[in-house]
Design an enzyme around this catalytic site. Structure first.
Site, mmCIF file in Angstrom:
data_model
loop_
_atom_site.group_PDB
_atom_site.id
_atom_site.type_symbol
_atom_site.label_atom_id
_atom_site.label_comp_id
_atom_site.label_asym_id
_atom_site.label_seq_id
_atom_site.Cartn_x
_atom_site.Cartn_y
_atom_site.Cartn_z
ATOM 1 C CG HIS A 23 -2.047 -1.034 1.056
ATOM 2 N ND1 HIS A 23 -3.188 -1.045 1.828
ATOM 3 C CD2 HIS A 23 -2.184 -2.072 0.181
ATOM 4 C CE1 HIS A 23 -3.967 -2.047 1.451
ATOM 5 N NE2 HIS A 23 -3.377 -2.697 0.467
ATOM 6 C CD GLU A 51 -1.977 4.028 3.173
ATOM 7 O OE1 GLU A 51 -1.607 3.346 2.196
ATOM 8 O OE2 GLU A 51 -3.161 4.081 3.542
ATOM 9 C CB CYS A 64 -6.310 -0.953 5.068
ATOM 10 S SG CYS A 64 -4.602 -1.521 4.987
ATOM 11 C CB CYS A 67 -1.870 1.366 6.020
ATOM 12 S SG CYS A 67 -1.397 0.614 4.445
HETATM 13 N N1 LIG Z 1 -5.173 3.335 2.037
HETATM 14 C C1 LIG Z 1 -4.946 2.550 0.971
HETATM 15 N N2 LIG Z 1 -3.742 2.555 0.383
HETATM 16 C C2 LIG Z 1 -3.504 1.776 -0.719
HETATM 17 O O1 LIG Z 1 -2.405 1.830 -1.283
HETATM 18 N N3 LIG Z 1 -4.510 0.965 -1.207
HETATM 19 C C3 LIG Z 1 -4.279 0.187 -2.428
HETATM 20 C C4 LIG Z 1 -4.385 -1.298 -2.362
HETATM 21 C C5 LIG Z 1 -4.922 -1.647 -3.726
HETATM 22 O O2 LIG Z 1 -3.850 -1.670 -4.676
HETATM 23 C C6 LIG Z 1 -5.828 -0.481 -4.043
HETATM 24 C C7 LIG Z 1 -7.275 -0.698 -3.625
HETATM 25 O O3 LIG Z 1 -7.871 -1.473 -4.585
HETATM 26 P P1 LIG Z 1 -9.440 -1.681 -4.686
HETATM 27 O O4 LIG Z 1 -9.831 -2.478 -3.462
HETATM 28 O O5 LIG Z 1 -10.067 -0.291 -4.671
HETATM 29 O O6 LIG Z 1 -9.626 -2.411 -5.970
HETATM 30 O O7 LIG Z 1 -5.300 0.610 -3.332
HETATM 31 C C8 LIG Z 1 -5.721 0.936 -0.613
HETATM 32 C C9 LIG Z 1 -5.975 1.721 0.465
HETATM 33 C C10 LIG Z 1 -7.286 1.707 1.110
HETATM 34 O O8 LIG Z 1 -7.658 0.435 1.327
HETATM 35 ZN ZN LIG Z 2 -3.281 -0.281 3.655
#
Ligand SMILES: Nc1nc(=O)n([C@H]2C[C@H](O)[C@@H](COP(=O)(O)O)O2)cc1CO
Ligand SMILES: [Zn+2]
Length: 169
Positions: free
Chosen positions: A65, A67, A91, A94
């Site tokens: 992710h 973060e 999430c 993170c």
């Molecule tokens: N805070 C976050 N940072 C992130 O980098 N992500 C990333 C993980 C996945 O590659 C994408 C979410 O994919 P989707 O569930 O919308 O298809 O974003 C997701 C979140 C929120 O969950």
């Molecule tokens: Zn995350």
């Protein structure tokens, strides 16, 4: 936040591109990241889908992710007392990274997954750990990056200088 969004443009996730930008207490950038596969795990060989009967064929188990990458990419000794700007609310995984790395504030743009357990758990941990979080409301909805503007401006400046010279003679 715009820097976080710009970083997100580099993500290969076809559905959700997320960026994060960490600043220190002087508002200086100390780390930037976006969601992507781990180093050496080639984007074109990894799954990018999210819905499959076989979880091994989804991105969830593999993608780092934004973060996490922003913290790992830090150019300072640590990120204690820093603020992380992130496009999507962190999430639960993170949130753990945020808390354990000493970040004191999360500024997010979207909380679109707020009803999912990962995000309820995330807030529970952030609250307990005393990490503040707030939504960023941008003054403008869009920023256009026009690479050609720098040359155009130079041209205008040159014209103005020439005009000024002509009037002075
Ligand atoms: N805070 C976050 N940072 C992130 O980098 N992500 C990333 C993980 C996945 O590659 C994408 C979410 O994919 P989707 O569930 O919308 O298809 O974003 C997701 C979140 C929120 O969950
Ligand atoms: Zn995350």
């Amino acid at each position: 936040m715009a820097t976080a969004f710009l970083s997100a443009q580099r993500s290969k996730d076809p559905r959700t591109q997320v960026g994060a930008c960490i600043v220190n207490e002087e508002n200086k950038i100390v780390g930037i990241g976006y969601n992507g596969m781990p180093v050496g795990c080639h984007d074109d060989e990894m799954p990018w889908g999210r819905d499959s009967d076989n979880i091994l064929e989804t991105k969830q188990l593999y993608v780092c992710h934004a973060e996490l990458n922003a913290v790992l990419n830090k150019n300072s000794a640590d990120v204690k007392n820093c603020t992380i700007y992130v496009a999507l609310f962190p999430c639960n995984e993170c949130a753990k990274v945020v808390i354990q790395s000493g970040i004191k504030e999360v500024v997010y743009y979207s909380d679109k997954y707020k009803d999912k357990p990962e995000f309820v758990a995330s807030k529970k941990m952030l609250d307990m750990a005393g990490v503040k979080y707030r939504q960023h409301i941008p003054k403008q909805k869009q920023i256009l990056i026009d690479f050609t503007a720098i040359d155009a401006m130079t041209g205008t400046n040159v014209k103005e200088v020439l005009k000024a010279d002509q009037t002075s003679f």
